[in-house]
Scaffold this motif. Structure first.
Motif, mmCIF file in Angstrom:
data_model
loop_
_atom_site.group_PDB
_atom_site.id
_atom_site.type_symbol
_atom_site.label_atom_id
_atom_site.label_comp_id
_atom_site.label_asym_id
_atom_site.label_seq_id
_atom_site.Cartn_x
_atom_site.Cartn_y
_atom_site.Cartn_z
ATOM 1 N N UNK A 77 0.717 -1.169 -0.007
ATOM 2 C CA UNK A 77 0.158 0.117 0.054
ATOM 3 C C UNK A 77 0.827 1.001 0.082
ATOM 4 N N UNK A 78 0.921 2.021 -1.070
ATOM 5 C CA UNK A 78 2.001 3.189 -1.226
ATOM 6 C C UNK A 78 1.420 4.150 -0.119
ATOM 7 N N UNK A 79 2.283 5.021 0.461
ATOM 8 C CA UNK A 79 2.188 5.594 1.552
ATOM 9 C C UNK A 79 1.218 7.158 1.074
ATOM 10 N N UNK A 112 6.795 14.959 0.780
ATOM 11 C CA UNK A 112 6.356 14.887 2.333
ATOM 12 C C UNK A 112 5.411 13.792 2.520
ATOM 13 N N UNK A 113 5.784 12.800 3.216
ATOM 14 C CA UNK A 113 4.939 11.534 3.552
ATOM 15 C C UNK A 113 4.054 11.702 4.718
ATOM 16 N N UNK A 114 2.690 11.433 4.717
ATOM 17 C CA UNK A 114 1.991 11.488 5.619
ATOM 18 C C UNK A 114 2.074 10.464 6.712
#
Length: 382
Positions: free
Chosen positions: A249-251, A366-368
């Motif tokens: 599941x991609x971030x 930016x990753x959540x």
């Protein structure tokens, strides 16, 4: 003693006017002769011989010197006696020095690079090889080559996808390569050739990414004349394997706000990208003071059109100084040949004097990191 040292360092050559008069044999008054400024007065000669020889300068020694030397040696001897046991204890308790690992790290890097190169070389040669390439493959691997096809494959873009160290100097290297294969659903020509095979020879091909694993042995040898050498050999033929597993599941990305491309912030971002990659305008007019970003020269694209912007923070038309956002920008790029492609950039936009300026070109998105299932506090009571 100090007067003697000063006289030795400061001794000057007497001027002719200061030279003492030559001794006169008729003059034997016994009165002292006056020398130059650097010469001591000569006492009367004993016996009144008047031979003109002066006595050596008198040096007064410091009478306390021997006593001070004796005391100093006594103090040093006492310190040595006290430091002896401490030195023995430190020698006994001192930990062994840690081994230096710099050379080992450099050696591992060299061995890994050698294993990668041999694995890529073997996979490319093995895929392209036909029945006439037995000797070529034998030079790259210690494994028996076995049978080879009548015609090799067409490949491109090979690279190392993964490498892992194994036991006894063996590295397991996975090589990815694009292979030209018949398109799905197409019928390959019948085996054996012939007229029918020639008629059906035009089979559409597609590029498919394939992966092959190769075990490579790297041994380091030391020679007297050439120093350290690496002996590299593939100990088995390539084996087809599946590629690296994709993320299940991609971030999610941390850009919750939508920014209109027609807004002041959107127009600043579009002007900056046009100047940077299309040579349209001066890039410095869009940069925040102290920010250094250079335009690409020569420009690789003819035009830029921003189609979407997502921001980490909300932007307004009348921002206060210091307001800012991280902006993920989707842009349509027009190539020099007229064709178009889509790219994305991440910019930092900061407001100053009522306008938006580019404060940086970010290297990553930016990753959540919000845990899944977390409830927004603002909607908890709804």
């Amino acid at each position: 003693m100090s007067s003697l040292l000063v006289r030795r360092r400061g001794k000057k050559t007497a001027k002719p006017a200061e030279l003492p008069a030559p001794a006169d044999g008729a003059s034997s008054t016994g009165s002292p002769r006056t020398g130059g400024t650097d010469q001591p007065a000569t006492p009367p000669s004993s016996g009144g011989s008047g031979d003109g020889e002066s006595s050596p300068p008198q040096v007064v020694e410091w009478s306390n010197g021997p006593a001070l030397v004796t005391k100093t040696w006594g103090v040093l001897l006492a310190l040595a006696l006290l430091a002896g046991p401490a030195a023995l204890v430190w020698t006994a308790l001192r930990p062994e020095p840690a081994p230096v690992s710099t050379a080992t790290g450099a050696a591992s890097t060299a061995e890994e690079a050698a294993a990668n190169e041999r694995a890529v070389e073997l996979v490319e040669t093995w895929l392209r090889a036909d029945s006439d390439d037995q000797q070529l493959l034998t030079s790259l691997t210690s494994a028996p080559v076995g049978s080879l096809p009548q015609e090799g494959l067409t490949i491109r873009d090979s690279s190392v996808a993964q490498i892992e160290p194994a036991d006894d100097g063996v590295w397991s290297v996975t090589v990815g390569v694009d292979v030209a294969e018949p398109a799905p659903g197409s019928t390959p020509p019948p085996a054996g050739g012939g007229a029918k095979a020639d008629e059906e020879a035009e089979v559409p091909l597609v590029w498919v990414r394939r992966y092959f694993q190769v075990p490579v042995l790297v041994e380091r040898t030391e020679t007297e004349w050439s120093g350290a050498d690496l002996a590299v050999t593939a100990v088995a033929l390539p084996s087809p394997v599946s590629g690296p597993a994709a993320v299940a599941e991609p971030p999610g990305l941390d850009y919750p706000e939508t920014i209109a491309p027609t807004s002041a912030a959107g127009q600043s971002a579009a002007g900056f990208l046009a100047a940077m990659i299309a040579g349209d305008g001066e890039i410095t007019r869009y940069l925040r003071p102290g920010t250094s970003v250079s335009a690409i020269s020569p420009a690789p694209y003819a035009a830029v059109a921003v189609t979407g912007i997502k921001g980490s923070h909300e932007v307004v038309d009348d921002p206060a100084d210091g307001d800012g956002t991280h902006a993920l920008i989707t842009a349509e790029l027009t190539r020099l040949d007229g064709n178009k492609t889509t790219a994305q950039y991440v910019l930092t936009l900061v407001a100053r004097d009522g306008r938006w300026e580019v404060a940086g070109l970010e290297p990553a998105v930016r990753i959540d990191t919000t845990p899944s299932g977390t409830i927004d506090p603002g909607t908890a009571g709804e």
